[in-house]
Design a protein around this motif. Structure first.
Motif, PDB file in Angstrom:
ATOM      1  N   PHE A  51       0.835  -1.206   0.000  1.00  0.00           N
ATOM      2  CA  PHE A  51       0.000   0.000   0.000  1.00  0.00           C
ATOM      3  C   PHE A  51       0.870   1.256   0.000  1.00  0.00           C
ATOM      4  N   LEU A  52       1.861   1.287   0.875  1.00  0.00           N
ATOM      5  CA  LEU A  52       2.717   2.469   0.986  1.00  0.00           C
ATOM      6  C   LEU A  52       3.560   2.688  -0.264  1.00  0.00           C
ATOM      7  N   ASN A  53       4.040   1.601  -0.844  1.00  0.00           N
ATOM      8  CA  ASN A  53       4.997   1.718  -1.950  1.00  0.00           C
ATOM      9  C   ASN A  53       4.360   1.766  -3.331  1.00  0.00           C
ATOM     10  N   THR A  54       3.087   1.435  -3.441  1.00  0.00           N
ATOM     11  CA  THR A  54       2.451   1.456  -4.761  1.00  0.00           C
ATOM     12  C   THR A  54       1.422   2.568  -4.906  1.00  0.00           C
ATOM     13  N   THR A  55       1.016   3.175  -3.804  1.00  0.00           N
ATOM     14  CA  THR A  55       0.091   4.309  -3.890  1.00  0.00           C
ATOM     15  C   THR A  55       0.847   5.535  -4.395  1.00  0.00           C
ATOM     16  N   LYS A  56       0.233   6.287  -5.287  1.00  0.00           N
ATOM     17  CA  LYS A  56       0.839   7.514  -5.815  1.00  0.00           C
ATOM     18  C   LYS A  56       0.442   8.662  -4.900  1.00  0.00           C
ATOM     19  N   TRP A  57       1.417   9.199  -4.171  1.00  0.00           N
ATOM     20  CA  TRP A  57       1.133  10.228  -3.174  1.00  0.00           C
ATOM     21  C   TRP A  57       1.254  11.638  -3.729  1.00  0.00           C
ATOM     22  N   THR A  58       1.882  11.782  -4.889  1.00  0.00           N
ATOM     23  CA  THR A  58       2.040  13.097  -5.508  1.00  0.00           C
ATOM     24  C   THR A  58       1.771  12.966  -7.006  1.00  0.00           C
ATOM     25  N   THR A  59       1.796  14.089  -7.686  1.00  0.00           N
ATOM     26  CA  THR A  59       1.672  14.073  -9.150  1.00  0.00           C
ATOM     27  C   THR A  59       3.045  14.120  -9.810  1.00  0.00           C
ATOM     28  N   LYS A  60       4.096  14.112  -9.001  1.00  0.00           N
ATOM     29  CA  LYS A  60       5.453  14.188  -9.528  1.00  0.00           C
ATOM     30  C   LYS A  60       5.969  12.802  -9.888  1.00  0.00           C
ATOM     31  N   GLU A  61       6.981  12.787 -10.736  1.00  0.00           N
ATOM     32  CA  GLU A  61       7.626  11.535 -11.106  1.00  0.00           C
ATOM     33  C   GLU A  61       8.916  11.384 -10.304  1.00  0.00           C
ATOM     34  N   TYR A  62       9.015  10.312  -9.553  1.00  0.00           N
ATOM     35  CA  TYR A  62      10.205  10.029  -8.754  1.00  0.00           C
ATOM     36  C   TYR A  62      11.003   8.911  -9.409  1.00  0.00           C
ATOM     37  N   THR A  63      12.305   9.108  -9.557  1.00  0.00           N
ATOM     38  CA  THR A  63      13.151   8.005 -10.005  1.00  0.00           C
ATOM     39  C   THR A  63      13.454   7.126  -8.793  1.00  0.00           C
ATOM     40  N   ASP A  64      14.005   5.955  -9.049  1.00  0.00           N
ATOM     41  CA  ASP A  64      14.307   5.037  -7.951  1.00  0.00           C
ATOM     42  C   ASP A  64      15.242   5.671  -6.924  1.00  0.00           C
ATOM     43  N   VAL A  65      16.215   6.451  -7.405  1.00  0.00           N
ATOM     44  CA  VAL A  65      17.180   7.049  -6.475  1.00  0.00           C
ATOM     45  C   VAL A  65      16.562   8.204  -5.692  1.00  0.00           C
ATOM     46  N   GLU A  66      15.428   8.716  -6.151  1.00  0.00           N
ATOM     47  CA  GLU A  66      14.763   9.826  -5.462  1.00  0.00           C
ATOM     48  C   GLU A  66      13.737   9.349  -4.441  1.00  0.00           C
TER      49      GLU A  66
END
Length: 296
Positions: A51-66
């Motif tokens: 739930f925590l890792n697959t829910t989209k919490w923002t409209t931004k795109e995060y890379t893995d390192v971010e």
């Protein structure tokens, strides 16, 4: 056919490069529960993590390192008929520029974490409705994590996500679960936490996150002394909070996460004037005076 394969590979690579915001680890401790089914608690752990890792919490795109590194420790005190009484410890950190180090941002212990959990029932997040206390509490802290992380990279940059956390509190207040109302008389609950974060009285707390990290820690790879001075200035912002709200929840939360790091920063490397810094630390966080004495 070759073009189709290339398109599929390209799309797959995009999915892997851009992903959700959190890289959460979840641990469920059920040692206090007599005759508990280990598989049930393992499934709880797995579903919360997903739930925590697959829910989209923002409209931004995060890379893995971010992705934001965070930990959720659920300590179950009692359980029966799918109802859980537990405590929740939440931690988050952010990377230090040009370094392999990470800096803790949040370390908070929520003692009012009761919820109902049914195995394999989907956890669906809707910021404008209360579906379950489990979902609302997790979503609340996810947004706080993202908001404070953004604050550490740009001054007051996390307001949007902190306001979402505030809305979650407002929606959950009529749920009957503890932790959502100021009327409970517990000034350490979620309601007080987010109200303080968004209050103008505590703006210096949020400014300190930016000053301490972006203009302090992130500078140290190029100029250690300048970075230390930036960190010290960030701590001085908290002195402004101390003047109006001594022993405030946010001040305690800051030092719960930062005490050991502060001692480490100022205990080696290029020397800076720490006399006034130690005086400030003893004034705003006297419980850690023994640790502050190590700063020379």
């Amino acid at each position: 056919m070759r073009k189709v394969v290339l398109v599929v590979i390209f799309l797959f690579s995009i999915v892997n490069v851009f992903s959700q915001e959190l890289n959460a680890t979840v641990s469920v401790n059920f040692q206090q529960v007599a005759n508990g089914n280990p598989q049930l608690f393992k499934n709880l752990e797995t579903q919360v993590k997903e739930f925590l890792n697959t829910t989209k919490w923002t409209t931004k795109e995060y890379t893995d390192v971010e992705k934001i590194e965070c930990n959720f420790f659920i300590n179950v005190n009692s359980f029966g008929a799918n109802n859980f009484e537990a405590t929740l410890q939440v931690q988050s950190s952010r990377p230090v520029h040009n370094s392999t180090l990470s800096s803790p941002i949040l370390n908070i212990n929520d003692k009012n974490f009761s919820f109902r959990f049914i195995e394999f029932e989907n956890l669906i997040y809707d910021p404008n409705s209360f579906n379950s206390n489990l979902i609302s509490v997790l979503a609340f802290y996810a947004n706080v994590i993202v908001g404070l992380d953004q604050d550490s990279f740009s001054e007051l940059g996390g307001t949007e996500y902190l306001q979402v956390a505030s809305n979650i509190v407002n929606v959950a207040q009529t749920s009957g679960f503890k932790g959502w109302n100021q009327s409970e008389g517990n000034n350490n609950n979620r309601n007080f936490l987010i109200s303080d974060i968004l209050s103008s009285t505590f703006t210096p707390f949020r400014q300190s996150l930016y000053q301490y990290h972006r203009l302090g820690l992130d500078v140290m790879s190029e100029d250690v002394k300048k970075g230390k001075e930036g960190v010290a200035k960030g701590i001085n912002y908290l002195a402004e909070v101390q003047k109006t709200r001594p022993n405030a929840l946010l001040t305690r939360t800051f030092f719960d996460a930062k005490t050991d790091e502060i001692v480490s920063i100022f205990s080696g490397g290029p020397r800076v004037d720490v006399t006034s810094l130690v005086e400030t630390l003893n004034r705003i966080s006297p419980l850690n005076s023994q640790k502050w004495s190590k700063i020379k």
